[in-house]
Design a protein around this motif. Structure first.
Motif, mmCIF file in Angstrom:
data_model
loop_
_atom_site.group_PDB
_atom_site.id
_atom_site.type_symbol
_atom_site.label_atom_id
_atom_site.label_comp_id
_atom_site.label_asym_id
_atom_site.label_seq_id
_atom_site.Cartn_x
_atom_site.Cartn_y
_atom_site.Cartn_z
ATOM 1 N N GLU A 69 -3.980 8.302 -5.553
ATOM 2 C CA GLU A 69 -4.538 7.293 -6.454
ATOM 3 C C GLU A 69 -3.586 6.106 -6.510
ATOM 4 O OE1 GLU A 69 -6.472 8.387 -10.133
ATOM 5 O OE2 GLU A 69 -6.214 10.501 -9.643
ATOM 6 N N VAL A 70 -4.077 4.949 -6.078
ATOM 7 C CA VAL A 70 -3.231 3.755 -6.031
ATOM 8 C C VAL A 70 -3.922 2.603 -6.740
ATOM 9 C CG1 VAL A 70 -2.046 4.422 -3.912
ATOM 10 C CG2 VAL A 70 -4.161 3.111 -3.765
ATOM 11 N N GLU A 71 -3.105 1.676 -7.270
ATOM 12 C CA GLU A 71 -3.627 0.551 -8.041
ATOM 13 C C GLU A 71 -2.913 -0.731 -7.641
ATOM 14 O OE1 GLU A 71 -3.266 1.628 -12.166
ATOM 15 O OE2 GLU A 71 -4.707 3.276 -11.980
ATOM 16 N N ILE A 72 -3.671 -1.834 -7.676
ATOM 17 C CA ILE A 72 -3.136 -3.153 -7.355
ATOM 18 C C ILE A 72 -3.567 -4.110 -8.446
ATOM 19 C CG2 ILE A 72 -3.148 -5.063 -5.702
ATOM 20 C CD1 ILE A 72 -4.265 -1.730 -4.444
ATOM 21 N N ALA A 73 -2.654 -4.952 -8.907
ATOM 22 C CA ALA A 73 -2.969 -5.993 -9.884
ATOM 23 C C ALA A 73 -3.267 -7.291 -9.138
ATOM 24 C CB ALA A 73 -1.804 -6.198 -10.841
ATOM 25 N N VAL A 74 -4.266 -8.016 -9.611
ATOM 26 C CA VAL A 74 -4.657 -9.292 -9.002
ATOM 27 C C VAL A 74 -4.642 -10.363 -10.083
ATOM 28 C CG1 VAL A 74 -6.446 -10.537 -7.708
ATOM 29 C CG2 VAL A 74 -6.101 -8.077 -7.316
ATOM 30 N N ILE A 75 -4.215 -11.571 -9.723
ATOM 31 C CA ILE A 75 -4.213 -12.691 -10.659
ATOM 32 C C ILE A 75 -4.636 -13.955 -9.927
ATOM 33 C CG2 ILE A 75 -1.782 -13.317 -10.284
ATOM 34 C CD1 ILE A 75 -1.612 -13.885 -13.318
ATOM 35 N N GLY A 76 -5.372 -14.809 -10.628
ATOM 36 C CA GLY A 76 -5.732 -16.101 -10.048
ATOM 37 C C GLY A 76 -7.215 -16.393 -10.137
ATOM 38 N N ASN A 77 -7.559 -17.618 -9.796
ATOM 39 C CA ASN A 77 -8.951 -18.054 -9.804
ATOM 40 C C ASN A 77 -9.481 -18.180 -8.374
ATOM 41 O OD1 ASN A 77 -8.833 -18.109 -12.602
ATOM 42 N ND2 ASN A 77 -8.461 -20.308 -12.727
ATOM 43 N N LYS A 78 -9.402 -19.365 -7.802
ATOM 44 C CA LYS A 78 -9.956 -19.579 -6.460
ATOM 45 C C LYS A 78 -9.118 -18.934 -5.366
ATOM 46 C CE LYS A 78 -12.321 -23.889 -7.665
ATOM 47 N NZ LYS A 78 -12.446 -25.355 -7.396
ATOM 48 N N GLU A 79 -7.814 -18.880 -5.560
ATOM 49 C CA GLU A 79 -6.930 -18.297 -4.549
ATOM 50 C C GLU A 79 -6.074 -17.207 -5.191
ATOM 51 O OE1 GLU A 79 -4.740 -21.509 -2.814
ATOM 52 O OE2 GLU A 79 -6.495 -22.354 -1.827
ATOM 53 N N PRO A 80 -6.681 -16.060 -5.494
ATOM 54 C CA PRO A 80 -5.949 -14.996 -6.192
ATOM 55 C C PRO A 80 -4.860 -14.376 -5.326
ATOM 56 C CG PRO A 80 -8.084 -14.207 -5.460
ATOM 57 C CD PRO A 80 -8.072 -15.690 -5.204
ATOM 58 N N ILE A 81 -3.871 -13.810 -5.998
ATOM 59 C CA ILE A 81 -2.802 -13.101 -5.301
ATOM 60 C C ILE A 81 -2.759 -11.661 -5.812
ATOM 61 C CG2 ILE A 81 -1.421 -15.178 -4.890
ATOM 62 C CD1 ILE A 81 0.358 -14.333 -7.254
ATOM 63 N N ALA A 82 -2.282 -10.773 -4.947
ATOM 64 C CA ALA A 82 -2.210 -9.357 -5.288
ATOM 65 C C ALA A 82 -0.766 -8.919 -5.432
ATOM 66 C CB ALA A 82 -2.914 -8.518 -4.223
ATOM 67 N N SER A 83 -0.544 -8.004 -6.339
ATOM 68 C CA SER A 83 0.782 -7.431 -6.554
ATOM 69 C C SER A 83 1.103 -6.428 -5.447
ATOM 70 C CB SER A 83 0.816 -6.712 -7.902
ATOM 71 O OG SER A 83 0.043 -5.518 -7.834
ATOM 72 N N CYS A 84 2.254 -5.810 -5.569
ATOM 73 C CA CYS A 84 2.566 -4.663 -4.730
ATOM 74 C C CYS A 84 1.641 -3.502 -5.126
ATOM 75 C CB CYS A 84 4.031 -4.263 -4.882
ATOM 76 S SG CYS A 84 4.467 -3.689 -6.551
ATOM 77 N N VAL A 85 1.671 -2.435 -4.388
ATOM 78 C CA VAL A 85 0.827 -1.271 -4.652
ATOM 79 C C VAL A 85 1.600 -0.271 -5.502
ATOM 80 C CG1 VAL A 85 -0.498 0.612 -3.623
ATOM 81 C CG2 VAL A 85 -0.353 -1.609 -2.460
ATOM 82 N N GLY A 86 0.943 0.265 -6.523
ATOM 83 C CA GLY A 86 1.527 1.318 -7.340
ATOM 84 C C GLY A 86 0.744 2.604 -7.170
ATOM 85 N N ASP A 129 -8.483 -0.370 -8.427
ATOM 86 C CA ASP A 129 -8.017 0.987 -8.144
ATOM 87 C C ASP A 129 -8.676 1.540 -6.887
ATOM 88 O OD1 ASP A 129 -6.848 0.539 -10.582
ATOM 89 O OD2 ASP A 129 -8.113 1.941 -11.694
ATOM 90 N N PHE A 130 -7.888 2.243 -6.092
ATOM 91 C CA PHE A 130 -8.357 2.833 -4.843
ATOM 92 C C PHE A 130 -7.856 4.260 -4.699
ATOM 93 C CE2 PHE A 130 -8.030 -1.725 -4.029
ATOM 94 C CZ PHE A 130 -9.201 -2.022 -3.357
ATOM 95 N N PHE A 131 -8.457 4.964 -3.740
ATOM 96 C CA PHE A 131 -7.894 6.201 -3.210
ATOM 97 C C PHE A 131 -7.411 5.902 -1.793
ATOM 98 C CE2 PHE A 131 -11.248 7.740 -6.129
ATOM 99 C CZ PHE A 131 -10.452 8.478 -6.997
ATOM 100 N N LEU A 132 -6.312 6.513 -1.415
ATOM 101 C CA LEU A 132 -5.830 6.433 -0.039
ATOM 102 C C LEU A 132 -5.941 7.838 0.534
ATOM 103 C CD1 LEU A 132 -4.564 4.662 2.166
ATOM 104 C CD2 LEU A 132 -2.322 5.335 1.307
ATOM 105 N N SER A 133 -6.892 8.017 1.459
ATOM 106 C CA SER A 133 -7.177 9.349 1.989
ATOM 107 C C SER A 133 -6.040 9.831 2.889
ATOM 108 C CB SER A 133 -8.492 9.319 2.776
ATOM 109 O OG SER A 133 -8.304 8.641 4.015
ATOM 110 N N PRO A 134 -5.998 11.133 3.186
ATOM 111 C CA PRO A 134 -4.941 11.663 4.050
ATOM 112 C C PRO A 134 -4.874 10.992 5.414
ATOM 113 C CG PRO A 134 -6.044 13.451 2.900
ATOM 114 C CD PRO A 134 -6.831 12.210 2.611
ATOM 115 N N ASP A 135 -6.019 10.508 5.917
ATOM 116 C CA ASP A 135 -5.993 9.803 7.200
ATOM 117 C C ASP A 135 -5.918 8.285 7.029
ATOM 118 O OD1 ASP A 135 -8.496 9.418 6.208
ATOM 119 O OD2 ASP A 135 -9.585 10.204 7.935
ATOM 120 N N LYS A 136 -5.415 7.869 5.836
ATOM 121 C CA LYS A 136 -5.089 6.460 5.532
ATOM 122 C C LYS A 136 -6.325 5.565 5.397
ATOM 123 C CE LYS A 136 -0.642 7.247 5.638
ATOM 124 N NZ LYS A 136 -0.686 8.688 5.927
#
Length: 357
Positions: free
Chosen positions: A229-246, A302-309
């Motif tokens: 179980e992994v999560e990424i934070a995103v911020i912005g309007n027209k050109e959003p940016i993503a955080s590192c993965v937790g 939020d995402f899942f990262l499966s065993p085969d990536k």
């Protein structure tokens, strides 16, 4: 200097989480940039301008303060800003931007965003449509399907369908997912994993539906995805940016409300121990989901990262928690944006977007 209105509480099942978020956030607002007003909304829908301390907000004592003043936002744009009832008179306080530190139904589903739009006051977070679509998991899934990003298999069941013929609903679920495979039963429109159950058999499926239908009249049934179980934070309007993965390591069988906010055995790893290429794939997927739903301001994806990536989308939260243990601020802190600057950036994006005229 801008006048910032912090709204917390609300009538949702996540009222207490909202109070914790507000108590965590308020001390970190840059007071050289913002004059701050704090308004709490009780579970009964009463609005109070309050000077409560963070501790009083968390322990619910804020509602009892004699200095509280009833207040409201009016959809009449001739009444500009917060309307405070003081000595039987209405005092108007102009507001430059609103930060709704609120979670759940009536708080992040487009309802209160509609009020902000009618008032003509910029606000942190996504607009009415994006908020509503992101809150309803069944709508979210249909929109995200167009991105090509993998998702768990699912079916949607309404309360009417279940009440009319529960047996057919169960047979359909077993045919879709297999009678021996566990499934997740989720209210379509509820945040923080409220009302979610994992059902391994027919008996647990009945109990899961009974629990979920107390929260929402539309139910999402999903296959169980095996993966991290992994999560990424995103911020912005027209050109959003993503955080590192937790990465989340839930204390319970899955990351439910208790595991998120009550069980201190749950833990997170930020940044997650994931190869750079896979991390970038996740971050790009988060931005793709964010943009497909029309989100602005910020969100946690939020995402899942499966065993085969394989990257499998789980859900999106347009007003994520801001408590000391919440992933959204922690993810950006690990990405070089501290708590105080994150609040300022979210407010700046709100003002940049403005409101519909």
């Amino acid at each position: 200097m801008k006048t910032l209105l912090i709204l917390f509480g609300g009538m949702s099942s996540e009222h207490e989480v909202s109070c914790k978020s507000a108590a965590s956030l308020i001390p970190y607002i840059d007071r050289t940039l913002f004059d701050v007003l704090v308004v709490g909304i009780t579970k009964f829908g009463n609005w109070y301008l309050t000077d409560a301390s963070p501790d009083e907000i968390v322990n619910k004592n804020w509602e009892k303060l004699s200095t509280n003043k009833s207040c409201f936002l009016s959809p009449n744009r001739a009444m500009n800003g917060l309307q405070v009832i003081d000595n039987n008179k209405i005092v108007e306080i102009p507001i430059d931007v609103i930060f709704p530190v609120m979670h759940g139904q009536l708080c992040e589903d487009g309802a209160i965003q509609g009020l902000f739009e009618l008032c003509g006051i910029p606000y942190v977070g996504s607009d009415i449509c994006a908020s509503a679509c992101s809150m309803d998991k069944s709508v979210t899934k249909r929109i995200v399907e167009n991105t090509g990003i993998l998702q768990a298999k699912y079916i949607i069941v309404t309360k009417e369908e279940f009440d009319n013929d529960a047996e057919s609903v169960f047979l359909n679920i077993e045919e879709k997912f297999g009678s021996q495979n566990p499934v997740f039963v989720k209210p379509a429109s509820a945040g923080s994993s409220v009302g979610i159950s994992k059902a391994h058999n027919r008996k647990e499926l009945c109990e899961a539906f009974e629990k979920a239908l107390k929260v929402c009249k539309k139910i999402l049934v999903e296959e169980t995805v095996i993966g991290r179980e992994v999560e990424i934070a995103v911020i912005g309007n027209k050109e959003p940016i993503a955080s590192c993965v937790g990465e989340v390591f839930a204390a319970n069988e899955f990351y439910d409300f208790d595991a998120k906010y009550e069980n201190d055995q749950s833990r997170t790893e930020i940044p997650a121990n994931i190869p750079t290429g896979i991390s970038n794939k996740l971050r790009n997927a988060a931005i793709s989901v964010y943009q497909s739903l029309g989100c602005e301001g910020g969100a946690r994806v939020d995402f899942f990262l499966s065993p085969d990536k394989e990257v499998v989308f789980n859900e999106i939260n347009t007003l994520p928690g801001f408590t000391q243990i919440s992933m959204y601020p922690k993810l950006f802190e690990a990405s070089g944006i501290d708590y105080s600057n994150l609040i300022t950036m979210l407010c700046d994006y709100a003002v940049e977007r403005g409101v519909k005229m």
